[in-house]
Design an enzyme around this catalytic site. Structure first.
Site, PDB file in Angstrom:
ATOM      1  N   HIS A 127      36.830  36.261  49.969  1.00 35.90           N
ATOM      2  CA  HIS A 127      36.828  35.901  48.558  1.00 35.90           C
ATOM      3  C   HIS A 127      35.771  34.791  48.380  1.00 35.90           C
ATOM      4  O   HIS A 127      36.069  33.693  47.959  1.00 35.90           O
ATOM      5  CB  HIS A 127      38.225  35.458  48.103  1.00 35.90           C
ATOM      6  CG  HIS A 127      38.461  35.574  46.630  1.00 35.90           C
ATOM      7  ND1 HIS A 127      39.499  36.302  46.080  1.00 35.90           N
ATOM      8  CD2 HIS A 127      37.796  35.040  45.586  1.00 35.90           C
ATOM      9  CE1 HIS A 127      39.469  36.206  44.759  1.00 35.90           C
ATOM     10  NE2 HIS A 127      38.444  35.432  44.428  1.00 35.90           N
ATOM     11  N   GLU A 172      35.469  41.774  44.798  1.00 40.09           N
ATOM     12  CA  GLU A 172      34.431  41.843  43.768  1.00 40.09           C
ATOM     13  C   GLU A 172      33.008  41.720  44.326  1.00 40.09           C
ATOM     14  O   GLU A 172      32.310  40.713  44.082  1.00 40.09           O
ATOM     15  CB  GLU A 172      34.686  40.774  42.699  1.00 40.09           C
ATOM     16  CG  GLU A 172      36.048  40.913  42.045  1.00 40.09           C
ATOM     17  CD  GLU A 172      36.343  39.819  41.015  1.00 40.09           C
ATOM     18  OE1 GLU A 172      35.535  38.895  40.882  1.00 40.09           O
ATOM     19  OE2 GLU A 172      37.380  39.916  40.347  1.00 40.09           O
ATOM     20  N   ASN A 302      40.344  44.786  39.577  1.00 43.67           N
ATOM     21  CA  ASN A 302      40.447  43.505  38.879  1.00 43.67           C
ATOM     22  C   ASN A 302      39.904  43.733  37.478  1.00 43.67           C
ATOM     23  O   ASN A 302      38.751  44.138  37.315  1.00 43.67           O
ATOM     24  CB  ASN A 302      39.604  42.427  39.585  1.00 43.67           C
ATOM     25  CG  ASN A 302      40.118  42.124  40.985  1.00 43.67           C
ATOM     26  OD1 ASN A 302      41.147  42.650  41.409  1.00 43.67           O
ATOM     27  ND2 ASN A 302      39.405  41.274  41.704  1.00 43.67           N
TER      28      ASN A 302
HETATM   29  O1  IFM Z   1      38.729  33.250  39.377  1.00 43.33           O
HETATM   30  C1  IFM Z   1      38.149  34.511  39.488  1.00 43.33           C
HETATM   31  C2  IFM Z   1      38.499  35.146  40.816  1.00 43.33           C
HETATM   32  O2  IFM Z   1      38.123  34.339  41.884  1.00 43.33           O
HETATM   33  C3  IFM Z   1      37.786  36.460  40.955  1.00 43.33           C
HETATM   34  N1  IFM Z   1      38.031  37.298  39.806  1.00 43.33           N
HETATM   35  C4  IFM Z   1      37.852  36.736  38.503  1.00 43.33           C
HETATM   36  C5  IFM Z   1      38.622  35.431  38.392  1.00 43.33           C
HETATM   37  C6  IFM Z   1      38.441  34.832  36.986  1.00 43.33           C
HETATM   38  O3  IFM Z   1      37.094  34.602  36.707  1.00 43.33           O
END
Ligand code: IFM
Length: 447
Positions: A127, A172, A302
């Site tokens: 992450h 992501e 997500n």
């Molecule tokens: O905080 C982030 C997360 O780390 C990854 N996805 C989006 C979230 C909100 O921006």
């Protein structure tokens, strides 16, 4: 495994998984403890102007020390699962070689505490907090980082896989590649389109290799990747082509190779036109696409918002300036099911930042977040009812936390964190989530 628990450690019955999510750099703090090495986000945060409020992740929510309190909050919410990430430089301070016993112990204790509470740990391996030492050696643009990632994934699976069933390899890839290497607003802060595409490829390749590495260590593990899905719409027919292009760079460029289709030709042509492929696909070696398409057990989705090209937002905006558009989640899940057919879909992040503050009695009435979560969890369930194999829904986030380049200015939590004292306060949205989970469970048959 005790009776009443599912294979994934959820509370039982094999039903829908309700969860909450965080990531290591955003909540842990303890940046210099237990031999943790620096990550690219530690470095990036020192760059003047990189973080809106000039903060960093040195202490964050102090989850490193306060995790028992956070596990108690998860218990109060009644979630089935908690999605956490392992900090690569906490367990391997320079990314390769010597491990940190204290770092590994920390995750042992966290996972033990979750299991004791009957909460399934879902572990994200990457992450965004790449060990700085690996960045110095070229970061994700260097192929050696991909091999290092697979070794690190094996290490984590060996250590935690007796208690963790579900692993998320990458979170992501679009953000890590594009925000970090093209737009320069995320670590490592580069602005180089050609590098960004090499990085995107290596992140996906890392997913494939890590999937295989985790399974070698733990044949019973379930492995997937979390994709940031942007629901794209054109406000008029003249914008259909632009909408397809945006969907291509955001969604298809990742989902196509993950599902065995290679990189989409139209997106490659688009990037070629931008001068981002000066050497064509020289960085894609024979066998890479097969590795990337290693069958996954689930796809994490997500979802936050939609992009409506050529027209104004129709719903309210969150504090991030993102339109609230719950039906985009339902459509996303159905589209991915229809177009790609992964065996399972999990909403691994869903949530919203709002500028909520405690009232004089210390209570946080975050009605807008309650509405957001109510509508988005309903959208996930609607997609499930319509036939998409939606397995679960994780709220982003358990805690207000370090929102990357925005520092602590955006609050996504079900739980408020006072960044002076680190005191935690369950918000109205936390109470709502607790009741919604209980009601859903009762309706499913009282598990
Ligand atoms: O905080 C982030 C997360 O780390 C990854 N996805 C989006 C979230 C909100 O921006």
């Amino acid at each position: 495994m005790e009776s009443g628990q599912t294979r994934d450690g959820a509370r039982g019955g094999g039903g829908f998984v309700w969860g909450a999510a965080t990531s290591a750099f955003q909540v842990e703090g303890g940046a210099r403890e237990g031999g943790r090495g620096p990550s690219i986000w530690d470095t990036f945060a020192t760059r003047p102007g990189a973080i809106e409020d000039g903060t960093d992740g040195q202490v964050a929510c102090d989850h490193y020390h306060r995790f028992p309190e956070d596990v108690a909050l998860l218990t109060e919410l009644g979630v089935d699962a908690y999605r956490l990430s392992v900090s690569w430089p906490r367990v391997l301070p320079t990314g390769v070689g010597a491990t940190s016993a204290a770092g590994l112990d920390f995750y042992d204790r966290l996972v033990d505490a979750l299991c004791a509470a009957g909460i399934a740990p879902w572990v994200t391996l990457y992450h965004w907090d790449l060990p700085e030492a690996l960045q110095q050696a070229g970061g994700w643009a260097a192929r050696a980082t991909v091999d290092a990632f697979a070794d690190y994934a094996a290490l984590v699976a060996r250590r935690l896989g007796d208690r963790v069933t579900c692993f998320i390899t990458q979170n992501e890839p679009w953000c890590a590649a594009i925000l970090g290497h093209l737009e320069g607003v995320h670590a490592p802060g580069h602005q180089d389109g050609a590098e960004a595409l090499v990085v995107a490829h290596h992140l996906l390749l890392g997913h494939g290799l890590a999937t295989q590495a985790v399974r070698r260590e733990r044949p019973g593990a379930r492995v997937g990747l979390s994709h940031l899905y942007l629901h794209v719409e054109a406000a008029g027919p003249q914008l259909e082509a632009a909408a397809r292009e945006l969907d291509g760079v955001f969604n298809r460029f990742y989902l196509d190779p993950l599902h065995g289709r290679g990189y989409p030709e139209d997106v490659l042509a688009h990037y070629e036109g931008q001068g981002f492929l000066p050497n064509g696909l020289a960085h894609v070696r024979p066998g890479d696409l097969e590795l990337i398409a290693t069958p996954a057990d689930f796809l994490g989705v997500n979802y936050y918002t939609r992009a409506r090209l050529g027209g104004p937002a129709e719903g309210p905006l969150t504090e991030m300036g993102w339109e609230v558009y719950p039906d985009g989640l339902r459509q996303a899940l159905l589209r991915i099911h229809r177009d790609y057919g992964p065996p399972s879909l999990v909403v691994t992040e869903s949530g919203a930042a709002f500028a909520d503050a405690p009232d004089p009695d210390g209570v946080v009435h975050d009605a807008a977040r309650v509405r957001y979560l109510e509508a988005h969890s309903a959208a996930a369930l609607a997609a499930r009812a319509a036939g998409a194999p939606v397995e679960g829904y994780f709220v982003w986030s358990l805690l207000d936390n370090f929102e990357w380049a925005f520092g602590y200015t955006k609050r996504f939590g079900l739980v408020r964190v006072d960044f002076e004292t680190r005191a935690r306060t369950l918000k109205d949205s936390g109470r709502w989530y607790r009741d919604a989970i209980a009601a859903h469970r009762a309706a499913e048959g009282g598990r």
